[in-house]
Design a protein around this motif. Structure first.
Motif, PDB file in Angstrom:
ATOM      1  N   PRO A   1       0.812  -1.233   0.000  1.00  0.00           N
ATOM      2  CA  PRO A   1       0.000   0.000   0.000  1.00  0.00           C
ATOM      3  C   PRO A   1       0.837   1.270   0.000  1.00  0.00           C
ATOM      4  N   ASP A   2       1.906   1.291   0.790  1.00  0.00           N
ATOM      5  CA  ASP A   2       2.754   2.484   0.840  1.00  0.00           C
ATOM      6  C   ASP A   2       3.473   2.704  -0.486  1.00  0.00           C
ATOM      7  N   LEU A   3       3.943   1.621  -1.093  1.00  0.00           N
ATOM      8  CA  LEU A   3       4.617   1.728  -2.386  1.00  0.00           C
ATOM      9  C   LEU A   3       3.669   2.257  -3.451  1.00  0.00           C
ATOM     10  N   ILE A   4       2.416   1.802  -3.400  1.00  0.00           N
ATOM     11  CA  ILE A   4       1.415   2.275  -4.376  1.00  0.00           C
ATOM     12  C   ILE A   4       1.142   3.759  -4.174  1.00  0.00           C
ATOM     13  N   ASP A   5       0.986   4.169  -2.916  1.00  0.00           N
ATOM     14  CA  ASP A   5       0.757   5.588  -2.630  1.00  0.00           C
ATOM     15  C   ASP A   5       1.895   6.446  -3.179  1.00  0.00           C
ATOM     16  N   ARG A   6       3.113   6.011  -2.909  1.00  0.00           N
ATOM     17  CA  ARG A   6       4.264   6.774  -3.384  1.00  0.00           C
ATOM     18  C   ARG A   6       4.325   6.777  -4.909  1.00  0.00           C
ATOM     19  N   GLY A   7       3.934   5.668  -5.513  1.00  0.00           N
ATOM     20  CA  GLY A   7       3.909   5.598  -6.972  1.00  0.00           C
ATOM     21  C   GLY A   7       2.902   6.557  -7.577  1.00  0.00           C
ATOM     22  N   LEU A   8       1.732   6.639  -6.967  1.00  0.00           N
ATOM     23  CA  LEU A   8       0.706   7.561  -7.469  1.00  0.00           C
ATOM     24  C   LEU A   8       1.156   9.012  -7.310  1.00  0.00           C
ATOM     25  N   LEU A   9       1.855   9.292  -6.213  1.00  0.00           N
ATOM     26  CA  LEU A   9       2.379  10.641  -6.008  1.00  0.00           C
ATOM     27  C   LEU A   9       3.419  10.976  -7.084  1.00  0.00           C
ATOM     28  N   ALA A  10       4.253   9.999  -7.413  1.00  0.00           N
ATOM     29  CA  ALA A  10       5.249  10.210  -8.468  1.00  0.00           C
ATOM     30  C   ALA A  10       4.579  10.453  -9.819  1.00  0.00           C
ATOM     31  N   VAL A  11       3.478   9.744 -10.076  1.00  0.00           N
ATOM     32  CA  VAL A  11       2.732   9.969 -11.324  1.00  0.00           C
ATOM     33  C   VAL A  11       2.239  11.409 -11.391  1.00  0.00           C
ATOM     34  N   ALA A  12       1.658  11.878 -10.277  1.00  0.00           N
ATOM     35  CA  ALA A  12       1.136  13.246 -10.250  1.00  0.00           C
ATOM     36  C   ALA A  12       2.240  14.277 -10.477  1.00  0.00           C
ATOM     37  N   GLN A  13       3.478  13.894 -10.171  1.00  0.00           N
ATOM     38  CA  GLN A  13       4.618  14.781 -10.376  1.00  0.00           C
ATOM     39  C   GLN A  13       5.309  14.538 -11.724  1.00  0.00           C
ATOM     40  N   ASN A  14       4.654  13.706 -12.552  1.00  0.00           N
ATOM     41  CA  ASN A  14       5.191  13.373 -13.890  1.00  0.00           C
ATOM     42  C   ASN A  14       6.538  12.649 -13.832  1.00  0.00           C
ATOM     43  N   ASP A  15       6.837  12.007 -12.720  1.00  0.00           N
ATOM     44  CA  ASP A  15       8.066  11.219 -12.587  1.00  0.00           C
ATOM     45  C   ASP A  15       7.707   9.750 -12.844  1.00  0.00           C
TER      46      ASP A  15
END
Length: 476
Positions: A357-371
């Motif tokens: 779950p934490d990895l997914i959250d961080r991944g979604l945040l990275a998507v929002a930052q275009n990373d």
């Protein structure tokens, strides 16, 4: 799939690591979801009185607590004029669009490779209905409900005629309408749901009938989840504000019942368990209200309700809710707010619990930052931590696409299907892969037909039309 030049990503649409609702994972029956039989929450509620949310909340709740709902006022000697008179609205069975498409686009021999349970293959009762649902044969289950309701004089052509209701018949109707919603048959669901209103007519209460019929039981015959489904139905019909009003009315009644038991704790033997039971129901309604508030973009209400839900939740649920709240804030473009909620969720992580779950959250945040590269790596790690979560391949594939790696994205999806064909042939992955085929070349149709063949052999019912799911036109 969106044009790759579009800088604004709709995370809820393209990164389908969650079911359609932020809260389905909280409310769905864990045993049912682990079998992969029913993903949405609807069919796990009150279904034939076993494995239900209500039973999970409190096994030993008396019928008087479970059925508690105030019947309408009836004047002695004057029969009620508002009766509940439903009927099946379609004369024919639902057909199988996958088999029809294979017959049209491939050949009859390939169509014969499709192996589905049909109503004739199971017992003609609730046990047979359960077997069809557990095998994801949802259209067959709808067709069996029509047969069972016909036996109860509520089949095709019976709408508008008075009928005796029972807990069993109302459970059948709940299951039928829930299945229709799941299959996207919203117009049929609307027509067949209309006679039930808000389930407040006197003939859906035990008191309407002779005491001997139901051993002096009192209250509502209708499953609570049927009330919830009818309140939510307008969302699927493009009227979320109507649903919001209905859910608010439902919440008010449930809150009154919960408050009643709260006041009687200490003086009534089962009051504490009853209070917990109705608190669970209240929480489920709040989940639905949040989803409606999101649909109408009332983010102030969302924030208010999320805070209320989290303050009353246990630690494991708080972690899930905080993560959901972070994802909601991402959809609103509030990256700082999202990061804050994700951090709060991470702090509640229990020892030895999954990192996914934490990895997914961080991944979604990275998507929002275009990373997208970092997002891909995070989703990949989450997939290693949760190998049965095939939806993560959707996330990784979209990251590859937005990184300009179209062929790698296609290869990733195809490899996922080869490794775990049945679970990877989910609607979201099929939509994404079909879209990538179209972006790749002008020869996409042949590849999409190969996908159709796999669906034909390995999947039961799809809950999205083939024109959307595989981008195939199946009409002549």
């Amino acid at each position: 799939m969106a044009n790759s030049g579009n800088a604004e990503l709709n995370i809820s649409k393209y990164f389908a690591n969650d079911p359609p609702s932020c809260f389905d994972s909280l409310t769905a029956d864990e045993e049912v979801r682990s079998q992969g039989a029913v993903v949405e929450a609807y069919l796990s509620y009150d279904y034939l009185a076993t494995g239900t949310m209500d039973n999970q909340a409190q096994i030993n709740i008396p019928d008087s607590v479970r059925d508690m709902w105030e019947p309408p006022k009836v004047v002695p000697g004057i029969p009620p004029t508002n009766l509940t008179m439903p009927g099946v609205s379609v004369a024919t069975d639902l057909t199988d669009p996958v088999q029809d498409a294979v017959g049209l686009l491939v050949d009859a021999n390939e169509a014969q490779q499709r192996k589905l349970l049909l109503p004739d293959n199971v017992t003609q009762d609730e046990r047979g209905l359960r077997e069809l649902i557990e095998n994801a044969c949802f259209r067959s289950a709808v067709n069996l409900t029509a047969r069972l309701l016909t036996i109860k004089q509520q089949g095709f052509g019976h709408a508008g005629h008075p009928v005796k209701h029972s807990p069993n018949s109302l459970q059948l109707w709940f299951t039928r309408i829930a299945l229709l919603v799941k299959l996207g048959q919203y117009e049929i669901a609307r027509v067949e749901a209309e006679p039930f209103g808000a389930l407040n007519n006197s003939d859906v209460f035990y008191e309407f009938y002779h005491p001997d019929m139901h051993a002096d039981r009192k209250g509502s015959m209708a499953p609570f989840s049927f009330r919830l489904l009818l309140a939510e139905l307008p969302v699927y019909l493009g009227a979320p504000r109507v649903a919001l009003n209905r859910l608010t009315d439902l919440l008010a009644v449930v809150n009154q019942i919960r408050s009643y038991f709260e006041r009687t704790i200490g003086s009534v033997s089962h009051a504490k368990a009853a209070h917990e039971f109705w608190t669970t129901r209240e929480t489920r309604i709040l989940h639905s209200i949040v989803n409606c508030a999101l649909a109408v973009k009332d983010f102030g209400l969302v924030e208010q309700l999320m805070d209320r839900l989290i303050s009353a939740a246990s630690n494991p649920q708080k972690r899930i809710l905080l993560s959901a709240w972070g994802r909601i804030r991402l959809q609103c473009g509030d990256m700082l707010g999202a990061e804050k909620k994700f951090s709060e969720a991470r702090r509640l992580k229990e020892k030895n619990s999954s990192e996914a779950p934490d990895l997914i959250d961080r991944g979604l945040l990275a998507v929002a930052q275009n990373d997208f590269q970092s997002a891909f790596e995070l989703f990949q790690k989450a997939s290693e931590a949760a190998p049965t979560n095939t939806m993560l391949y959707n996330n990784m594939g979209v990251c590859l696409l937005y990184s300009g790696k179209l062929k790698e994205a296609i290869k990733l999806y195809e490899s996922a299907i080869q490794r775990n064909t049945k679970s990877s042939l989910n609607e979201s992955l099929l939509v994404n892969l079909s879209t990538l085929y179209e972006l790749e070349s002008n020869h996409a149709k042949e590849k999409k037909i190969n996908l159709l063949k796999l669906v034909n052999r390995h999947r039961a019912d799809l809950t999205v039309g083939l024109d959307v799911c595989l981008k195939l036109q199946t009409t002549v």
